[in-house]
Design an enzyme around this catalytic site. Structure first.
Site, PDB file in Angstrom:
ATOM      1  N   SER A 134       0.829  -1.214   0.000  1.00 21.99           N
ATOM      2  CA  SER A 134       0.000   0.000   0.000  1.00 21.99           C
ATOM      3  C   SER A 134       0.856   1.255   0.000  1.00 21.99           C
ATOM      4  O   SER A 134       1.925   1.298   0.617  1.00 21.99           O
ATOM      5  CB  SER A 134      -0.864  -0.016   1.256  1.00 21.99           C
ATOM      6  OG  SER A 134      -1.473   1.229   1.468  1.00 21.99           O
ATOM      7  N   TYR A 158      -1.144  -0.547  10.703  1.00 25.92           N
ATOM      8  CA  TYR A 158      -1.487  -1.179   9.413  1.00 25.92           C
ATOM      9  C   TYR A 158      -0.330  -1.019   8.428  1.00 25.92           C
ATOM     10  O   TYR A 158       0.139  -1.988   7.827  1.00 25.92           O
ATOM     11  CB  TYR A 158      -2.781  -0.555   8.858  1.00 25.92           C
ATOM     12  CG  TYR A 158      -3.020  -0.883   7.400  1.00 25.92           C
ATOM     13  CD1 TYR A 158      -3.250  -2.189   6.983  1.00 25.92           C
ATOM     14  CD2 TYR A 158      -2.994   0.128   6.430  1.00 25.92           C
ATOM     15  CE1 TYR A 158      -3.456  -2.482   5.642  1.00 25.92           C
ATOM     16  CE2 TYR A 158      -3.205  -0.161   5.090  1.00 25.92           C
ATOM     17  CZ  TYR A 158      -3.426  -1.464   4.702  1.00 25.92           C
ATOM     18  OH  TYR A 158      -3.615  -1.766   3.373  1.00 25.92           O
ATOM     19  N   LYS A 162       2.585  -3.779   6.585  1.00 30.47           N
ATOM     20  CA  LYS A 162       2.908  -3.919   5.151  1.00 30.47           C
ATOM     21  C   LYS A 162       4.424  -3.829   4.935  1.00 30.47           C
ATOM     22  O   LYS A 162       4.990  -4.580   4.135  1.00 30.47           O
ATOM     23  CB  LYS A 162       2.192  -2.836   4.329  1.00 30.47           C
ATOM     24  CG  LYS A 162       0.682  -2.984   4.276  1.00 30.47           C
ATOM     25  CD  LYS A 162       0.244  -4.165   3.412  1.00 30.47           C
ATOM     26  CE  LYS A 162      -1.262  -4.278   3.317  1.00 30.47           C
ATOM     27  NZ  LYS A 162      -1.728  -5.520   2.696  1.00 30.47           N
TER      28      LYS A 162
HETATM   29  P1  NAD Z   1     -11.084  -6.345   1.649  1.00 33.06           P
HETATM   30  O1  NAD Z   1     -11.220  -6.303   3.120  1.00 33.06           O
HETATM   31  O2  NAD Z   1     -12.285  -6.066   0.827  1.00 33.06           O
HETATM   32  O3  NAD Z   1     -10.475  -7.758   1.200  1.00 33.06           O
HETATM   33  C1  NAD Z   1      -9.624  -8.517   2.023  1.00 33.06           C
HETATM   34  C2  NAD Z   1     -10.180  -9.921   2.088  1.00 33.06           C
HETATM   35  O4  NAD Z   1      -9.333 -10.692   2.956  1.00 33.06           O
HETATM   36  C3  NAD Z   1     -11.592  -9.951   2.674  1.00 33.06           C
HETATM   37  O5  NAD Z   1     -12.436 -10.706   1.819  1.00 33.06           O
HETATM   38  C4  NAD Z   1     -11.407 -10.652   4.022  1.00 33.06           C
HETATM   39  O6  NAD Z   1     -12.535 -11.427   4.384  1.00 33.06           O
HETATM   40  C5  NAD Z   1     -10.166 -11.503   3.778  1.00 33.06           C
HETATM   41  N1  NAD Z   1      -9.421 -11.820   4.977  1.00 33.06           N
HETATM   42  C6  NAD Z   1      -9.104 -11.003   6.012  1.00 33.06           C
HETATM   43  N2  NAD Z   1      -8.403 -11.672   6.933  1.00 33.06           N
HETATM   44  C7  NAD Z   1      -8.271 -12.945   6.485  1.00 33.06           C
HETATM   45  C8  NAD Z   1      -7.636 -14.111   6.995  1.00 33.06           C
HETATM   46  N3  NAD Z   1      -7.008 -14.112   8.177  1.00 33.06           N
HETATM   47  N4  NAD Z   1      -7.673 -15.245   6.259  1.00 33.06           N
HETATM   48  C9  NAD Z   1      -8.312 -15.254   5.049  1.00 33.06           C
HETATM   49  N5  NAD Z   1      -8.945 -14.197   4.539  1.00 33.06           N
HETATM   50  C10 NAD Z   1      -8.910 -13.044   5.244  1.00 33.06           C
HETATM   51  O7  NAD Z   1      -9.899  -5.367   1.250  1.00 33.06           O
HETATM   52  P2  NAD Z   1      -9.430  -4.897  -0.183  1.00 33.06           P
HETATM   53  O8  NAD Z   1      -9.691  -3.449  -0.296  1.00 33.06           O
HETATM   54  O9  NAD Z   1      -9.928  -5.829  -1.214  1.00 33.06           O
HETATM   55  O10 NAD Z   1      -7.859  -5.064   0.019  1.00 33.06           O
HETATM   56  C11 NAD Z   1      -7.167  -6.236  -0.375  1.00 33.06           C
HETATM   57  C12 NAD Z   1      -5.708  -6.094   0.007  1.00 33.06           C
HETATM   58  O11 NAD Z   1      -5.182  -4.923  -0.612  1.00 33.06           O
HETATM   59  C13 NAD Z   1      -5.476  -5.933   1.503  1.00 33.06           C
HETATM   60  O12 NAD Z   1      -4.324  -6.662   1.853  1.00 33.06           O
HETATM   61  C14 NAD Z   1      -5.247  -4.440   1.675  1.00 33.06           C
HETATM   62  O13 NAD Z   1      -4.387  -4.173   2.764  1.00 33.06           O
HETATM   63  C15 NAD Z   1      -4.574  -4.095   0.360  1.00 33.06           C
HETATM   64  N6  NAD Z   1      -4.761  -2.684  -0.011  1.00 33.06           N
HETATM   65  C16 NAD Z   1      -6.016  -2.154  -0.133  1.00 33.06           C
HETATM   66  C17 NAD Z   1      -6.186  -0.825  -0.473  1.00 33.06           C
HETATM   67  C18 NAD Z   1      -7.556  -0.205  -0.579  1.00 33.06           C
HETATM   68  O14 NAD Z   1      -7.652   1.038  -0.565  1.00 33.06           O
HETATM   69  N7  NAD Z   1      -8.624  -0.976  -0.707  1.00 33.06           N
HETATM   70  C19 NAD Z   1      -5.064  -0.032  -0.711  1.00 33.06           C
HETATM   71  C20 NAD Z   1      -3.790  -0.595  -0.588  1.00 33.06           C
HETATM   72  C21 NAD Z   1      -3.654  -1.939  -0.251  1.00 33.06           C
HETATM   73  C1  WQD Z   2      -9.268  10.255   0.388  1.00 35.45           C
HETATM   74  C2  WQD Z   2      -9.430  11.761   0.573  1.00 35.45           C
HETATM   75  C3  WQD Z   2      -9.652  12.388   2.866  1.00 35.45           C
HETATM   76  C4  WQD Z   2     -13.456  10.345   3.513  1.00 35.45           C
HETATM   77  C5  WQD Z   2      -6.815   5.214   2.615  1.00 35.45           C
HETATM   78  C6  WQD Z   2      -5.866   4.508   3.563  1.00 35.45           C
HETATM   79  C7  WQD Z   2      -4.713   3.910   2.794  1.00 35.45           C
HETATM   80  C8  WQD Z   2      -5.189   3.045   1.613  1.00 35.45           C
HETATM   81  C9  WQD Z   2      -6.215   3.732   0.785  1.00 35.45           C
HETATM   82  C10 WQD Z   2      -5.150   0.728   2.255  1.00 35.45           C
HETATM   83  C11 WQD Z   2      -8.642  12.323   1.748  1.00 35.45           C
HETATM   84  C12 WQD Z   2     -10.924  12.696   2.114  1.00 35.45           C
HETATM   85  C13 WQD Z   2     -12.292  10.853   2.964  1.00 35.45           C
HETATM   86  C14 WQD Z   2     -14.510  11.236   3.851  1.00 35.45           C
HETATM   87  C15 WQD Z   2     -13.170  13.064   3.056  1.00 35.45           C
HETATM   88  N1  WQD Z   2      -5.787   1.821   2.054  1.00 35.45           N
HETATM   89  N2  WQD Z   2     -12.154  12.175   2.745  1.00 35.45           N
HETATM   90  N3  WQD Z   2     -14.310  12.573   3.603  1.00 35.45           N
HETATM   91  O1  WQD Z   2      -6.837   8.306   3.251  1.00 35.45           O
HETATM   92  O2  WQD Z   2      -5.987   8.493   0.877  1.00 35.45           O
HETATM   93  O3  WQD Z   2      -6.153   6.285   1.960  1.00 35.45           O
HETATM   94  O4  WQD Z   2      -7.254   4.270   1.623  1.00 35.45           O
HETATM   95  O5  WQD Z   2      -3.974   0.511   2.143  1.00 35.45           O
HETATM   96  O6  WQD Z   2      -3.992   3.178   3.703  1.00 35.45           O
HETATM   97  O7  WQD Z   2      -5.399   5.433   4.516  1.00 35.45           O
HETATM   98  O8  WQD Z   2      -8.223   7.460   1.292  1.00 35.45           O
HETATM   99  O9  WQD Z   2     -10.603   7.509   0.702  1.00 35.45           O
HETATM  100  O10 WQD Z   2      -9.972   7.660   3.140  1.00 35.45           O
HETATM  101  O11 WQD Z   2      -9.497   9.597   1.634  1.00 35.45           O
HETATM  102  O12 WQD Z   2     -13.040  14.276   2.872  1.00 35.45           O
HETATM  103  O13 WQD Z   2     -15.563  10.851   4.371  1.00 35.45           O
HETATM  104  O14 WQD Z   2     -10.812  12.021   0.881  1.00 35.45           O
HETATM  105  O15 WQD Z   2      -9.369  13.384   3.819  1.00 35.45           O
HETATM  106  O16 WQD Z   2      -8.218  13.613   1.386  1.00 35.45           O
HETATM  107  P1  WQD Z   2      -6.755   7.752   1.904  1.00 35.45           P
HETATM  108  P2  WQD Z   2      -9.649   7.987   1.726  1.00 35.45           P
END
Ligand code: NAD
Ligand code: WQD
Length: 348
Positions: A134, A158, A162
Site C-alpha cells: 500500500s 497497518y 505492510k
Molecule cells: P477487503 O477487506 O475487501 O479484502 C480482504 C479480504 O481478505 C476480505 O475478503 C477478508 O474477508 C479476507 N481476509 C481477512 N483476513 C483474512 C484471513 N485471516 N484469512 C483469510 N482471509 C482473510 O480489502 P481490499 O480493499 O480488497 O484489500 C485487499 C488487500 O489490498 C489488503 O491486503 C489491503 O491491505 C490491500 N490494499 C487495499 C487498499 C484499498 O484502498 N482498498 C489499498 C492498498 C492496499
Molecule cells: C481520500 C481523501 C480524505 C473520507 C486510505 C488509507 C490507505 C489506503 C487507501 C489501504 C482524503 C478525504 C475521505 C470522507 C473526506 N488503504 N475524505 N471525507 O486516506 O488516501 O487512503 O485508503 O492501504 O492506507 O489510509 O483514502 O478515501 O480515506 O481519503 O473528505 O468521508 O478524501 O481526507 O483527502 P486515503 P480515503
C-alpha cells in the site's frame, strides 16, 4: 495455470478473480469472509455465466493463519495435477483506525498470515507471489509524485505490517535468490467497480474511505459527506489523492503474473496508481455529473494522519510491467454509481 488468490472475496480480490477467470486461469480463492460477503463468488459466477464463459473457480472458506489448511490446498492441487503456480496474496486487514486500537491483531493476521503462507509455498516449491502492499507505507509526505525509492515511514500499525511483510519478502529472496519471484504492488487509492455493476465495493459498517461514502450519500443511505479540511495546501484546499480504477488495478495483477513468468527470479516493488491527483471537491463535482444529483457536504476539520497530496509516479509499472491505466475519473465515478444504484445495500 492455477492461481491461489487469498482474500479473493474482498473488494480488490473479487475483481482480480473475475479477470483471471476471463483470461483462462484456474482460480482457488481462500477467504475467511471476515470482511466480505459469501455472495461475492456467486456474483462472479453469475457474470461469467451470462457471458457463457467456461471457468474453473474453487472457493475455500478459511484463514491464512491455518497452516494445515494451506498445506491441504497446495497438496490437493498437486493431487488434481494442477499445482498452484502463483499466489496473489490480498488476504488481510486494512482499516487504519482499527489497527491503532488493535495492533496485535493486525500483526497476527497480516504478518503471521503472510509468514504462514510463504512458509507453505516454500515447502511446496511454489516460488511466485504477487503481494498487495500500500501507498500508506510512504507515510506523511507531500513530495509528489511518489516513486518506489521514496523512504518508507508508515505512521500507523497497518502500514507497519505492510513494511514488515515487504522486509520478510526481502530476507526470503536473499536466502534463495535463484528461485523466488516476488512482486510487491503498492496500491494508491483503488476505487470504482466492474462496469457490469455486478461486483463492487461493499464495506461493512460506516465507510471510512471517500468513494464508498460518497456513493452511499448518492444512493440515500447517508445524509451528507464530511469533507475533511478545505485548508490544505492544494489548488482548492481539499485533499488530493491518486484514485485508480479497480479494473486498471486488476489488469496490473495480470501483467505482474506475466512479468514473474518471464523471470528466473526477481524481487520488485511497484506502484500501482493512475499517476494523477484529484481533490475531494473534484470528486464531488464528477460524482454530481455521473449521478445527475447534488451531493450534500459539510466542511469538517482535517482528519488525523491525512496529507495534502499523495499521488504516484508510475514509470516503473509502465517500464517493467508494460502496464498503463486506461480509465478516466469520469469512468471511475460512472462505474461506482452504476454498482451502487443497482445494489443500494451492496451484496445484502
Ligand atoms: P477487503 O477487506 O475487501 O479484502 C480482504 C479480504 O481478505 C476480505 O475478503 C477478508 O474477508 C479476507 N481476509 C481477512 N483476513 C483474512 C484471513 N485471516 N484469512 C483469510 N482471509 C482473510 O480489502 P481490499 O480493499 O480488497 O484489500 C485487499 C488487500 O489490498 C489488503 O491486503 C489491503 O491491505 C490491500 N490494499 C487495499 C487498499 C484499498 O484502498 N482498498 C489499498 C492498498 C492496499
Ligand atoms: C481520500 C481523501 C480524505 C473520507 C486510505 C488509507 C490507505 C489506503 C487507501 C489501504 C482524503 C478525504 C475521505 C470522507 C473526506 N488503504 N475524505 N471525507 O486516506 O488516501 O487512503 O485508503 O492501504 O492506507 O489510509 O483514502 O478515501 O480515506 O481519503 O473528505 O468521508 O478524501 O481526507 O483527502 P486515503 P480515503
Amino acid at each position: 495455470m492455477r492461481v491461489l488468490l487469498t482474500g479473493g472475496a474482498g473488494f480488490i480480490g473479487s475483481h482480480i478473480a473475475l479477470l483471471l477467470l476471463q483470461k483462462g486461469y484456474d482460480v482457488v480463492i481462500l477467504d475467511s469472509f471476515v470482511n466480505s460477503s459469501s455472495k461475492v463468488t456467486k456474483a462472479i459466477s453469475n457474470y461469467l455465466l451470462t457471458k457463457s464463459f467456461n471457468f474453473n473457480l474453487n472457493t475455500i472458506t478459511g484463514d491464512i493463519r491455518d497452516k494445515n489448511l494451506l498445506e491441504k490446498i497446495f497438496n490437493d492441487s498437486i493431487i488434481d495435477n494442477k499445482p498452484i503456480q502463483t499466489v496473489i496474496h490480498l488476504a488481510g486487514l486494512k482499516s487504519v483506525s482499527e489497527s491503532l486500537t488493535n495492533p496485535l491483531h493486525y500483526w497476527d493476521v497480516n504478518v503471521c498470515g503472510a509468514k504462514n503462507l510463504i512458509a507453505t509455498m516454500n515447502e511446496y516449491k511454489c516460488y511466485s507471489i504477487v503481494f498487495s502492499s500500500s501507498a500508506t507505507i510512504y507515510g506523511l509526505t507531500d513530495s509528489v509524485p511518489i516513486d518506489e525509492n521514496h523512504q518508507l515511514s508508515p505512521i500507523n500499525p497497518y502500514g507497519r505490517t505492510k513494511v514488515a511483510i515487504e522486509n520478510m519478502f526481502c530476507d526470503l529472496y536473499k536466502s534463495n535468490m535463484n528461485s523466488w519471484k516476488i512482486c510487491s504492488l503498492r496500491y494508491f487509492n483503488p476505487v470504482g467497480a466492474h462496469p457490469s455493476g455486478m461486483i463492487g465495493e461493499d464495506p461493512i459498517g460506516i465507510p471510512s474511505n471517500l468513494f464508498p461514502y460518497i456513493s452511499q450519500v448518492a444512493v440515500g443511505r447517508r445524509d451528507s459527506l464530511k469533507v475533511f479540511g478545505d485548508d490544505w495546501d492544494t489548488d482548492d484546499g481539499s485533499g488530493v489523492r491518486d484514485y485508480i480504477h479497480i479494473m486498471d488495478l486488476s489488469e496490473g495483477h495480470i501483467k505482474a503474473i506475466d512479468f514473474l513468468n518471464s523471470k528466473e527470479s526477481c524481487f520488485e516493488f511497484i506502484n500501482l496508481g493512475s499517476g494523477n491527483g484529484y481533490s475531494v471537491f473534484q470528486i464531488i463535482n464528477q460524482f454530481e455529473l455521473s449521478t445527475g444529483m447534488k451531493i450534500p457536504f459539510s466542511i469538517q476539520k482535517r482528519r488525523d494522519g491525512d496529507v495534502a497530496k499523495c499521488f504516484a509516479d508510475i514509470k516503473k509499472a509502465k517500464k517493467l510491467l508494460g502496464w498503463v491505466p486506461k480509465r478516466s475519473l469520469e469512468q471511475i465515478c460512472n462505474d461506482s454509481w452504476n454498482w451502487q444504484r443497482r445494489n443500494p445495500h451492496g451484496y445484502k
